[in-house]
Design a protein around this motif. Structure first.
Motif, PDB file in Angstrom:
ATOM      1  N   SER A  82       0.831  -1.214   0.000  1.00  0.00           N
ATOM      2  CA  SER A  82       0.000   0.000   0.000  1.00  0.00           C
ATOM      3  C   SER A  82       0.860   1.257   0.000  1.00  0.00           C
ATOM      4  CB  SER A  82      -0.932  -0.004   1.216  1.00  0.00           C
ATOM      5  OG  SER A  82      -0.208   0.153   2.426  1.00  0.00           O
ATOM      6  N   MET A  83       1.995   1.216   0.712  1.00  0.00           N
ATOM      7  CA  MET A  83       2.875   2.382   0.734  1.00  0.00           C
ATOM      8  C   MET A  83       3.578   2.588  -0.605  1.00  0.00           C
ATOM      9  SD  MET A  83       2.518   3.919   3.622  1.00  0.00           S
ATOM     10  CE  MET A  83       0.786   3.459   3.416  1.00  0.00           C
ATOM     11  N   LEU A 131     -15.034  -5.010  -7.595  1.00  0.00           N
ATOM     12  CA  LEU A 131     -14.421  -4.227  -8.662  1.00  0.00           C
ATOM     13  C   LEU A 131     -12.924  -4.506  -8.811  1.00  0.00           C
ATOM     14  CD1 LEU A 131     -14.847  -2.006 -10.792  1.00  0.00           C
ATOM     15  CD2 LEU A 131     -14.340  -0.310  -9.006  1.00  0.00           C
ATOM     16  N   VAL A 132     -12.149  -4.236  -7.755  1.00  0.00           N
ATOM     17  CA  VAL A 132     -10.699  -4.378  -7.849  1.00  0.00           C
ATOM     18  C   VAL A 132     -10.289  -5.844  -7.950  1.00  0.00           C
ATOM     19  CG1 VAL A 132      -8.487  -3.844  -6.769  1.00  0.00           C
ATOM     20  CG2 VAL A 132     -10.402  -2.243  -6.541  1.00  0.00           C
ATOM     21  N   GLY A 133     -10.871  -6.686  -7.114  1.00  0.00           N
ATOM     22  CA  GLY A 133     -10.525  -8.111  -7.124  1.00  0.00           C
ATOM     23  C   GLY A 133     -10.762  -8.773  -8.477  1.00  0.00           C
ATOM     24  N   PRO A 134     -11.958  -8.647  -9.059  1.00  0.00           N
ATOM     25  CA  PRO A 134     -12.175  -9.228 -10.399  1.00  0.00           C
ATOM     26  C   PRO A 134     -11.231  -8.666 -11.459  1.00  0.00           C
ATOM     27  CG  PRO A 134     -14.264  -8.735  -9.358  1.00  0.00           C
ATOM     28  CD  PRO A 134     -13.207  -8.156  -8.470  1.00  0.00           C
ATOM     29  N   GLY A 135     -10.867  -7.376 -11.334  1.00  0.00           N
ATOM     30  CA  GLY A 135      -9.920  -6.795 -12.285  1.00  0.00           C
ATOM     31  C   GLY A 135      -8.544  -7.436 -12.166  1.00  0.00           C
ATOM     32  N   ILE A 136      -8.092  -7.667 -10.931  1.00  0.00           N
ATOM     33  CA  ILE A 136      -6.798  -8.327 -10.718  1.00  0.00           C
ATOM     34  C   ILE A 136      -6.841  -9.762 -11.229  1.00  0.00           C
ATOM     35  CG2 ILE A 136      -5.224  -9.171  -8.937  1.00  0.00           C
ATOM     36  CD1 ILE A 136      -5.916  -6.680  -7.304  1.00  0.00           C
ATOM     37  N   ALA A 137      -7.946 -10.475 -10.952  1.00  0.00           N
ATOM     38  CA  ALA A 137      -8.077 -11.856 -11.417  1.00  0.00           C
ATOM     39  C   ALA A 137      -8.029 -11.932 -12.941  1.00  0.00           C
ATOM     40  CB  ALA A 137      -9.385 -12.454 -10.890  1.00  0.00           C
ATOM     41  N   LYS A 138      -8.696 -11.007 -13.609  1.00  0.00           N
ATOM     42  CA  LYS A 138      -8.693 -10.996 -15.076  1.00  0.00           C
ATOM     43  C   LYS A 138      -7.312 -10.635 -15.622  1.00  0.00           C
ATOM     44  CE  LYS A 138     -11.167  -9.002 -19.027  1.00  0.00           C
ATOM     45  NZ  LYS A 138     -12.256  -8.063 -19.439  1.00  0.00           N
ATOM     46  N   GLY A 151      -5.627  -6.065  -1.388  1.00  0.00           N
ATOM     47  CA  GLY A 151      -5.590  -5.339  -0.124  1.00  0.00           C
ATOM     48  C   GLY A 151      -4.674  -4.137  -0.178  1.00  0.00           C
ATOM     49  N   SER A 152      -3.552  -4.259  -0.872  1.00  0.00           N
ATOM     50  CA  SER A 152      -2.614  -3.140  -0.983  1.00  0.00           C
ATOM     51  C   SER A 152      -3.237  -1.960  -1.705  1.00  0.00           C
ATOM     52  CB  SER A 152      -1.342  -3.594  -1.711  1.00  0.00           C
ATOM     53  OG  SER A 152      -0.657  -4.573  -0.982  1.00  0.00           O
ATOM     54  N   VAL A 153      -3.940  -2.235  -2.795  1.00  0.00           N
ATOM     55  CA  VAL A 153      -4.592  -1.160  -3.560  1.00  0.00           C
ATOM     56  C   VAL A 153      -5.630  -0.444  -2.691  1.00  0.00           C
ATOM     57  CG1 VAL A 153      -6.088  -0.655  -5.530  1.00  0.00           C
ATOM     58  CG2 VAL A 153      -4.188  -2.260  -5.789  1.00  0.00           C
ATOM     59  N   LEU A 154      -6.417  -1.219  -1.973  1.00  0.00           N
ATOM     60  CA  LEU A 154      -7.470  -0.615  -1.151  1.00  0.00           C
ATOM     61  C   LEU A 154      -6.889   0.167   0.028  1.00  0.00           C
ATOM     62  CD1 LEU A 154     -10.002  -3.592  -1.082  1.00  0.00           C
ATOM     63  CD2 LEU A 154      -9.979  -1.625  -2.616  1.00  0.00           C
ATOM     64  N   LEU A 155      -5.865  -0.382   0.674  1.00  0.00           N
ATOM     65  CA  LEU A 155      -5.238   0.333   1.790  1.00  0.00           C
ATOM     66  C   LEU A 155      -4.538   1.594   1.311  1.00  0.00           C
ATOM     67  CD1 LEU A 155      -3.718  -2.493   4.027  1.00  0.00           C
ATOM     68  CD2 LEU A 155      -5.813  -1.190   4.386  1.00  0.00           C
ATOM     69  N   VAL A 223      -9.114  -5.361   4.814  1.00  0.00           N
ATOM     70  CA  VAL A 223      -8.254  -6.519   4.562  1.00  0.00           C
ATOM     71  C   VAL A 223      -8.978  -7.826   4.873  1.00  0.00           C
ATOM     72  CG1 VAL A 223      -6.080  -5.297   4.841  1.00  0.00           C
ATOM     73  CG2 VAL A 223      -7.212  -6.209   6.855  1.00  0.00           C
ATOM     74  N   LEU A 224      -9.927  -7.788   5.807  1.00  0.00           N
ATOM     75  CA  LEU A 224     -10.692  -8.984   6.116  1.00  0.00           C
ATOM     76  C   LEU A 224     -11.533  -9.399   4.915  1.00  0.00           C
ATOM     77  CD1 LEU A 224     -12.581  -9.641   9.438  1.00  0.00           C
ATOM     78  CD2 LEU A 224     -13.678 -10.132   7.267  1.00  0.00           C
ATOM     79  N   MET A 225     -12.085  -8.427   4.210  1.00  0.00           N
ATOM     80  CA  MET A 225     -12.982  -8.715   3.097  1.00  0.00           C
ATOM     81  C   MET A 225     -12.245  -9.000   1.791  1.00  0.00           C
ATOM     82  SD  MET A 225     -15.773  -5.694   3.845  1.00  0.00           S
ATOM     83  CE  MET A 225     -16.822  -6.099   2.447  1.00  0.00           C
ATOM     84  N   ALA A 226     -11.056  -8.431   1.618  1.00  0.00           N
ATOM     85  CA  ALA A 226     -10.487  -8.387   0.270  1.00  0.00           C
ATOM     86  C   ALA A 226      -9.193  -9.160   0.075  1.00  0.00           C
ATOM     87  CB  ALA A 226     -10.251  -6.926  -0.125  1.00  0.00           C
ATOM     88  N   THR A 227      -8.687  -9.854   1.088  1.00  0.00           N
ATOM     89  CA  THR A 227      -7.370 -10.491   0.935  1.00  0.00           C
ATOM     90  C   THR A 227      -7.403 -12.014   0.954  1.00  0.00           C
ATOM     91  OG1 THR A 227      -6.992 -10.299   3.324  1.00  0.00           O
ATOM     92  CG2 THR A 227      -6.155  -8.515   1.927  1.00  0.00           C
TER      93      THR A 227
END
Length: 295
Positions: A82-83, A131-138, A151-155, A223-227
């Motif tokens: 994230s940093m 949104l972000v997760g499906p984009g990374i998977a694709k 998680g890094s993108v969201l944080l 991070v609980l929801m997205a990692t």
């Protein structure tokens, strides 16, 4: 009589502010002592060496593994990621707002950036799932994008308001005479920014990064929801991970009271508390350096 009344009022207000400050310190100390007390109960049953050097967190297994190392590595990985995103983006945005943006654009961008801090973390986590997760998977050809990169993108998004606001204050605190001297010597605005303004504002920029990092380390719902919540040693940003905060949130509601597992959650919370406290102290140190510079 009016003077006496004013003095009494001033004294009462000072005592009130002092009392509220002391209450905050007492509450913080109470939380810390509670964490330490329960951590001692945990380490009375589990070897500290196994806790800090093992490679598995699995309290429900037959062997009952209580190693913080995979959780610590996951937390550090997602915070560092994230940093890597938020620091350059935040500092460049702050520099643009401070040095180049027209007044009307500043009036629009500043409230928008500050509004990012008001978005609930659960909403950002939901965006990571849909949104972000499906984009990374694709992008990487994966089954799902619930991993450290997500998680890094969201944080990074959540840390940006802190980094931008403090960085802008640090840049604005640099005396105008520095800029004027640089321009008088023939440097353009970009050279002045990169070679004069930003180096002079460095203590404040470091404070912004430290506080943004503390924000990322302490986040739970996103991070609980997205990692992916896989409590194994991560091998990279595309692996599913579970951070310390997510582990506490998931397991604390179901763990039996005053068991080894129960005390273990306090032990990992104490470690995270100490890490966050150290980062905040570093941020405050650099912020104080900036105040001395301003003086």
């Amino acid at each position: 009589m009016d003077v006496k009344k004013r003095e009494n009022t001033d004294w009462l207000l000072k005592q009130l502010f002092k009392g509220t400050g002391m209450v905050t310190i007492v509450l913080l100390g109470g939380i810390f002592m509670m964490l330490i007390y329960n951590s001692i109960a945990f380490f009375a049953e589990v070897n500290p060496i196994d806790f800090f050097t093992g490679y598995q967190w699995d309290p429900g297994s037959v062997d009952r593994n209580y190693s913080i190392l995979p959780l610590l590595a996951s937390t550090g990985l997602v915070a560092a990621g994230s940093m890597l995103i938020a620091v350059p983006l935040g500092i460049f945005t702050a520099a643009f707002l401070s040095e180049f943006a027209p007044g009307k654009l500043q009036a629009v961008l500043k409230p928008v950036i500050e509004m990012l801090a008001a978005i609930p973390s659960v909403a950002i986590g939901f965006l990571g799932i849909v949104l972000v997760g499906p984009g990374i998977a694709k992008l990487f050809g994966m089954q799902n994008g619930l991993n450290a990169l997500n998680g890094s993108v969201l944080l990074a998004v959540m840390a940006l308001p802190t980094i931008i606001t403090i960085s802008e204050d640090a840049i604005n605190a640099v005396p105008k005479t520095y800029r004027e001297a640089s321009l008088a010597l023939g440097a353009n605005k970009w050279a002045t920014l990169s070679q004069v303004t930003l180096p002079a504002a460095l203590p404040g920029l470091i404070a912004a990064v430290m506080l943004g990092l503390g924000r990322a380390l302490g986040e739970t719902m996103t991070v609980l929801m997205a990692t992916g919540n896989a409590s194994a040693m991560p091998g990279g940003f595309l692996d599913s991970i579970r951070t310390i905060t997510a582990t506490i949130a998931i397991e604390m509601g179901e763990v039996p009271y005053q068991t080894t597992h129960y005390f273990a959650l306090f032990a990992i919370a104490a470690v995270l508390f100490l890490i966050t406290l150290a980062i905040n102290f570093l941020g405050e140190y650099f912020a104080n350096s900036l105040r001395k510079f301003q003086a």
